[in-house]
Design an enzyme around this catalytic site. Structure first.
Site, PDB file in Angstrom:
ATOM      1  N   TYR A   1      31.876  28.014  31.437  1.00  0.00           N
ATOM      2  CA  TYR A   1      30.776  28.955  31.714  1.00  0.00           C
ATOM      3  C   TYR A   1      30.671  29.999  30.611  1.00  0.00           C
ATOM      4  O   TYR A   1      29.625  30.150  29.971  1.00  0.00           O
ATOM      5  CB  TYR A   1      30.970  29.643  33.069  1.00  0.00           C
ATOM      6  CG  TYR A   1      30.103  30.883  33.227  1.00  0.00           C
ATOM      7  CD1 TYR A   1      28.721  30.777  33.354  1.00  0.00           C
ATOM      8  CD2 TYR A   1      30.667  32.160  33.219  1.00  0.00           C
ATOM      9  CE1 TYR A   1      27.918  31.908  33.467  1.00  0.00           C
ATOM     10  CE2 TYR A   1      29.869  33.302  33.337  1.00  0.00           C
ATOM     11  CZ  TYR A   1      28.497  33.171  33.462  1.00  0.00           C
ATOM     12  OH  TYR A   1      27.701  34.299  33.560  1.00  0.00           O
TER      13      TYR A   1
ATOM     14  N   THR B   1      26.878  38.080  29.478  1.00  0.00           N
ATOM     15  CA  THR B   1      27.948  38.516  30.381  1.00  0.00           C
ATOM     16  C   THR B   1      29.137  39.095  29.621  1.00  0.00           C
ATOM     17  O   THR B   1      29.385  38.722  28.466  1.00  0.00           O
ATOM     18  CB  THR B   1      28.426  37.306  31.221  1.00  0.00           C
ATOM     19  OG1 THR B   1      29.670  37.604  31.834  1.00  0.00           O
ATOM     20  CG2 THR B   1      28.639  36.049  30.375  1.00  0.00           C
ATOM     21  N   ASP B   2      29.892  39.950  30.301  1.00  0.00           N
ATOM     22  CA  ASP B   2      31.132  40.490  29.693  1.00  0.00           C
ATOM     23  C   ASP B   2      32.173  39.388  29.477  1.00  0.00           C
ATOM     24  O   ASP B   2      33.126  39.568  28.724  1.00  0.00           O
ATOM     25  CB  ASP B   2      31.721  41.617  30.557  1.00  0.00           C
ATOM     26  CG  ASP B   2      32.098  41.209  31.981  1.00  0.00           C
ATOM     27  OD1 ASP B   2      31.855  40.048  32.379  1.00  0.00           O
ATOM     28  OD2 ASP B   2      32.635  42.076  32.709  1.00  0.00           O
ATOM     29  N   GLU B   3      31.975  38.216  30.142  1.00  0.00           N
ATOM     30  CA  GLU B   3      32.985  37.154  30.048  1.00  0.00           C
ATOM     31  C   GLU B   3      33.046  36.546  28.651  1.00  0.00           C
ATOM     32  O   GLU B   3      34.013  35.868  28.317  1.00  0.00           O
ATOM     33  CB  GLU B   3      32.725  36.090  31.119  1.00  0.00           C
ATOM     34  CG  GLU B   3      32.736  36.712  32.502  1.00  0.00           C
ATOM     35  CD  GLU B   3      32.832  35.724  33.656  1.00  0.00           C
ATOM     36  OE1 GLU B   3      33.298  34.608  33.446  1.00  0.00           O
ATOM     37  OE2 GLU B   3      32.431  36.121  34.764  1.00  0.00           O
TER      38      GLU B   3
ATOM     39  N   LYS C   1      27.764  30.705  27.603  1.00  0.00           N
ATOM     40  CA  LYS C   1      27.017  31.965  27.464  1.00  0.00           C
ATOM     41  C   LYS C   1      27.206  32.546  26.060  1.00  0.00           C
ATOM     42  O   LYS C   1      26.269  33.069  25.459  1.00  0.00           O
ATOM     43  CB  LYS C   1      27.471  32.986  28.521  1.00  0.00           C
ATOM     44  CG  LYS C   1      27.192  32.598  29.957  1.00  0.00           C
ATOM     45  CD  LYS C   1      25.718  32.434  30.283  1.00  0.00           C
ATOM     46  CE  LYS C   1      24.965  33.744  30.298  1.00  0.00           C
ATOM     47  NZ  LYS C   1      23.540  33.541  30.703  1.00  0.00           N
TER      48      LYS C   1
ATOM     49  N   PRO D   1      40.332  33.031  50.424  1.00  0.00           N
ATOM     50  CA  PRO D   1      41.188  32.440  49.391  1.00  0.00           C
ATOM     51  C   PRO D   1      41.278  33.291  48.126  1.00  0.00           C
ATOM     52  O   PRO D   1      40.325  33.379  47.345  1.00  0.00           O
ATOM     53  CB  PRO D   1      40.493  31.100  49.094  1.00  0.00           C
ATOM     54  CG  PRO D   1      39.059  31.338  49.431  1.00  0.00           C
ATOM     55  CD  PRO D   1      38.990  32.402  50.464  1.00  0.00           C
TER      56      PRO D   1
HETATM   57  P1  NAD Z   1      22.449  32.716  40.118  1.00  0.00           P
HETATM   58  O1  NAD Z   1      23.255  31.461  40.024  1.00  0.00           O
HETATM   59  O2  NAD Z   1      22.417  33.486  41.382  1.00  0.00           O
HETATM   60  O3  NAD Z   1      20.930  32.390  39.749  1.00  0.00           O
HETATM   61  C1  NAD Z   1      20.564  31.529  38.702  1.00  0.00           C
HETATM   62  C2  NAD Z   1      19.101  31.119  38.904  1.00  0.00           C
HETATM   63  O4  NAD Z   1      18.732  30.297  37.786  1.00  0.00           O
HETATM   64  C3  NAD Z   1      18.857  30.285  40.167  1.00  0.00           C
HETATM   65  O5  NAD Z   1      17.712  30.737  40.835  1.00  0.00           O
HETATM   66  C4  NAD Z   1      18.655  28.874  39.645  1.00  0.00           C
HETATM   67  O6  NAD Z   1      17.788  28.091  40.444  1.00  0.00           O
HETATM   68  C5  NAD Z   1      18.068  29.139  38.258  1.00  0.00           C
HETATM   69  N1  NAD Z   1      18.341  28.026  37.328  1.00  0.00           N
HETATM   70  C6  NAD Z   1      19.525  27.406  37.099  1.00  0.00           C
HETATM   71  N2  NAD Z   1      19.368  26.418  36.198  1.00  0.00           N
HETATM   72  C7  NAD Z   1      18.051  26.440  35.836  1.00  0.00           C
HETATM   73  C8  NAD Z   1      17.276  25.683  34.932  1.00  0.00           C
HETATM   74  N3  NAD Z   1      17.812  24.684  34.225  1.00  0.00           N
HETATM   75  N4  NAD Z   1      15.959  25.980  34.789  1.00  0.00           N
HETATM   76  C9  NAD Z   1      15.399  26.974  35.520  1.00  0.00           C
HETATM   77  N5  NAD Z   1      16.092  27.730  36.414  1.00  0.00           N
HETATM   78  C10 NAD Z   1      17.396  27.459  36.562  1.00  0.00           C
HETATM   79  O7  NAD Z   1      22.955  33.594  38.894  1.00  0.00           O
HETATM   80  P2  NAD Z   1      23.035  35.186  38.745  1.00  0.00           P
HETATM   81  O8  NAD Z   1      24.352  35.652  39.234  1.00  0.00           O
HETATM   82  O9  NAD Z   1      21.789  35.809  39.255  1.00  0.00           O
HETATM   83  O10 NAD Z   1      23.062  35.302  37.167  1.00  0.00           O
HETATM   84  C11 NAD Z   1      21.859  35.487  36.424  1.00  0.00           C
HETATM   85  C12 NAD Z   1      22.201  35.654  34.957  1.00  0.00           C
HETATM   86  O11 NAD Z   1      23.072  36.765  34.784  1.00  0.00           O
HETATM   87  C13 NAD Z   1      22.943  34.444  34.365  1.00  0.00           C
HETATM   88  O12 NAD Z   1      22.450  34.232  33.062  1.00  0.00           O
HETATM   89  C14 NAD Z   1      24.398  34.887  34.334  1.00  0.00           C
HETATM   90  O13 NAD Z   1      25.095  34.249  33.287  1.00  0.00           O
HETATM   91  C15 NAD Z   1      24.242  36.379  34.074  1.00  0.00           C
HETATM   92  N6  NAD Z   1      25.339  37.243  34.584  1.00  0.00           N
HETATM   93  C16 NAD Z   1      25.694  37.212  35.898  1.00  0.00           C
HETATM   94  C17 NAD Z   1      26.692  38.083  36.353  1.00  0.00           C
HETATM   95  C18 NAD Z   1      27.076  38.148  37.818  1.00  0.00           C
HETATM   96  O14 NAD Z   1      27.973  38.911  38.174  1.00  0.00           O
HETATM   97  N7  NAD Z   1      26.438  37.418  38.714  1.00  0.00           N
HETATM   98  C19 NAD Z   1      27.326  38.948  35.459  1.00  0.00           C
HETATM   99  C20 NAD Z   1      26.936  38.933  34.119  1.00  0.00           C
HETATM  100  C21 NAD Z   1      25.925  38.086  33.692  1.00  0.00           C
HETATM  101  P1  TYD Z   2      33.707  35.351  40.750  1.00  0.00           P
HETATM  102  O1  TYD Z   2      32.870  36.013  41.787  1.00  0.00           O
HETATM  103  O2  TYD Z   2      33.733  33.863  40.694  1.00  0.00           O
HETATM  104  O3  TYD Z   2      33.252  35.977  39.350  1.00  0.00           O
HETATM  105  P2  TYD Z   2      33.883  35.763  37.864  1.00  0.00           P
HETATM  106  O4  TYD Z   2      34.882  34.695  37.902  1.00  0.00           O
HETATM  107  O5  TYD Z   2      32.676  35.379  37.096  1.00  0.00           O
HETATM  108  O6  TYD Z   2      34.458  37.075  37.481  1.00  0.00           O
HETATM  109  O7  TYD Z   2      35.211  35.850  40.889  1.00  0.00           O
HETATM  110  C1  TYD Z   2      35.562  37.223  40.827  1.00  0.00           C
HETATM  111  C2  TYD Z   2      37.076  37.320  40.873  1.00  0.00           C
HETATM  112  O8  TYD Z   2      37.525  36.834  42.163  1.00  0.00           O
HETATM  113  C3  TYD Z   2      37.785  36.441  39.848  1.00  0.00           C
HETATM  114  O9  TYD Z   2      38.945  37.107  39.394  1.00  0.00           O
HETATM  115  C4  TYD Z   2      38.161  35.199  40.625  1.00  0.00           C
HETATM  116  C5  TYD Z   2      38.428  35.737  42.016  1.00  0.00           C
HETATM  117  N1  TYD Z   2      38.143  34.781  43.128  1.00  0.00           N
HETATM  118  C6  TYD Z   2      39.123  34.550  44.093  1.00  0.00           C
HETATM  119  O10 TYD Z   2      40.226  35.117  44.061  1.00  0.00           O
HETATM  120  N2  TYD Z   2      38.837  33.674  45.102  1.00  0.00           N
HETATM  121  C7  TYD Z   2      37.650  33.012  45.190  1.00  0.00           C
HETATM  122  O11 TYD Z   2      37.457  32.196  46.125  1.00  0.00           O
HETATM  123  C8  TYD Z   2      36.646  33.274  44.188  1.00  0.00           C
HETATM  124  C9  TYD Z   2      35.311  32.573  44.236  1.00  0.00           C
HETATM  125  C10 TYD Z   2      36.947  34.177  43.187  1.00  0.00           C
END
Ligand code: NAD
Ligand code: TYD
Length: 335
Positions: A147, A123-125, A151, A202
């Site tokens: 988190y 992730t970019d985080e 990562k 929120p």
């Molecule tokens: P998500 O929470 O929607 O999905 C995660 C999945 O992993 C779920 O299906 C869950 O059941 C499974 N899981 C969790 N713990 C597990 C374990 N111990 N063993 C097996 N399966 C397990 O997450 P997402 O948003 O789809 O993110 C997927 C990946 O992308 C993650 O690695 C996250 O760090 C990365 N990522 C997400 C974002 C975003 O914007 N959502 C951005 C950058 C990177």
């Molecule tokens: P989020 O979807 O949790 O992604 P990330 O924190 O991984 O970037 O949040 C996106 C942005 O929205 C972040 O700046 C936090 C903000 N946010 C709110 O303002 N209210 C909320 O209830 C949530 C879940 C996020």
């Protein structure tokens, strides 16, 4: 090719599974997922119609199960993770266990089985907040939440597997994704579904935190490019073209869902809330990748999807979610 996808019942993993089944019809795909609160069995139902799809319910923290599942796979993409920053603040252990130890289990099992390419989804985080400019792959890691630090730790372990064992690891770091099948705990689906339900929206702090949004299908094509054209040992950023403040995005969602701006509430901020993320994705673009979706179209597709799939997200907003929501937003004085 035999491809193992972990976390394929979650948001990005399921979109990636769909992308591969559609665009690489010769691939045999196995999804391994522990089916945590973040997954939805409805999400993977449609894949079961394909002869190229197999599902294994297992936890990546369980080395024995992982070792068996990896056996025979040519390619592995590791999406499985605890993914919500707010939950990492109140319960960091699960993040270290799944995101760091689970990732190391996957790497070790894949190395011992002779997997040809392993993509670790990051992730970019991991770069932390960037006030100016855009993060590049060689930048210092400066994560702030449990988190993002879990990562970043996984990224370092993955790189060590390349350096120490010559194991062909590639890391992708994407910006914030949005699109169908995202859990309603995250900002965009929470605001869309709360708008539809007439619930308060929120907004943390002053609402001026900025995120670099990418439509999930564009991330999937980026991961596919890194998997097939990426050079082992390398990291590739996958960023969208849009930067938006949360307040502006909240107003757009209110307008597009026909809801009411009066629902927006400025609430207590998230601790260590990163101000801005922004990625430079020129390295992946040199391999031929470019995003297809502009933000307006992507958001319209997303809102339409949440309108038309209310049973899907209402299931996730059930009892467990209500308890989390009450703890995080109500008991912590946000709503
Ligand atoms: P998500 O929470 O929607 O999905 C995660 C999945 O992993 C779920 O299906 C869950 O059941 C499974 N899981 C969790 N713990 C597990 C374990 N111990 N063993 C097996 N399966 C397990 O997450 P997402 O948003 O789809 O993110 C997927 C990946 O992308 C993650 O690695 C996250 O760090 C990365 N990522 C997400 C974002 C975003 O914007 N959502 C951005 C950058 C990177
Ligand atoms: P989020 O979807 O949790 O992604 P990330 O924190 O991984 O970037 O949040 C996106 C942005 O929205 C972040 O700046 C936090 C903000 N946010 C709110 O303002 N209210 C909320 O209830 C949530 C879940 C996020």
């Amino acid at each position: 090719m035999k491809l193992l996808i972990t976390g394929g019942a979650g948001f990005i993993g399921s979109n990636f599974t769909e992308y591969i089944l559609k665009n690489r019809p010769a691939y045999k795909v196995t999804v391994l997922d522990a089916m945590t609160y973040a997954s939805n069995p409805e999400t993977i139902k449609k894949f079961r119609l394909s002869r190229n799809f197999r599902f294994i319910k297992a936890d990546i923290r369980d080395f024995g199960r992982v070792k068996k599942a990896v056996n025979g796979a040519d390619l592995v993409v590791n999406f499985a993770a605890e993914s919500h920053v707010d939950r990492s603040i109140t319960g960091p252990s699960a993040f270290v266990e799944t995101n760091v130890l689970g990732c190391q289990n996957m790497l070790e099992a894949a190395r011992l089985s002779g997997v040809k390419k392993f993509v670790q989804i990051s992730t970019d985080e991991v770069y932390g907040s960037v006030e100016k400019g855009r993060s590049r792959e060689g930048d210092m890691l400066d994560p702030t939440s449990p988190y993002s630090s879990s990562k970043a730790a996984a990224d370092l372990v993955a790189v060590s597997y390349f350096k120490t064992y010559g194991f062909p690891v590639i890391i992708t770091r994407s910006s914030n994704n949005y699109g169908p099948y995202q859990h309603p705990e995250k900002f965009i689906p929470l605001f869309i579904t709360n708008s539809i339900q007439g619930e308060p929206l929120p907004l943390y702090g002053d609402g001026r935190n900025v995120r670099n949004w990418i439509y999930v299908e564009d991330n999937c094509s980026g991961i596919d490019t890194a998997l097939h054209k990426g050079v082992p040992g390398n990291i590739y950023n996958i960023g969208g073209d849009t930067e938006e403040s949360n307040i502006k995005l909240a107003r757009i969602i209110v307008r597009e869902t026909g809801s009411n701006e009066g629902l927006i509430r400025f609430v207590k901020d998230r601790p260590a809330h990163d101000r801005r993320y922004a990625l430079d994705s020129s390295k992946l673009k040199k391999l031929g990748w470019k995003p297809k979706f502009n933000f307006e179209d992507g958001l319209e597709l997303t809102i339409d999807w949440y309108r038309q799939n209310q049973a899907w997200w209402k299931r996730l907003k059930g009892r467990g979610f209500k308890a989390y929501y009450s703890r995080h937003y109500k008991k912590q004085g946000r709503l």
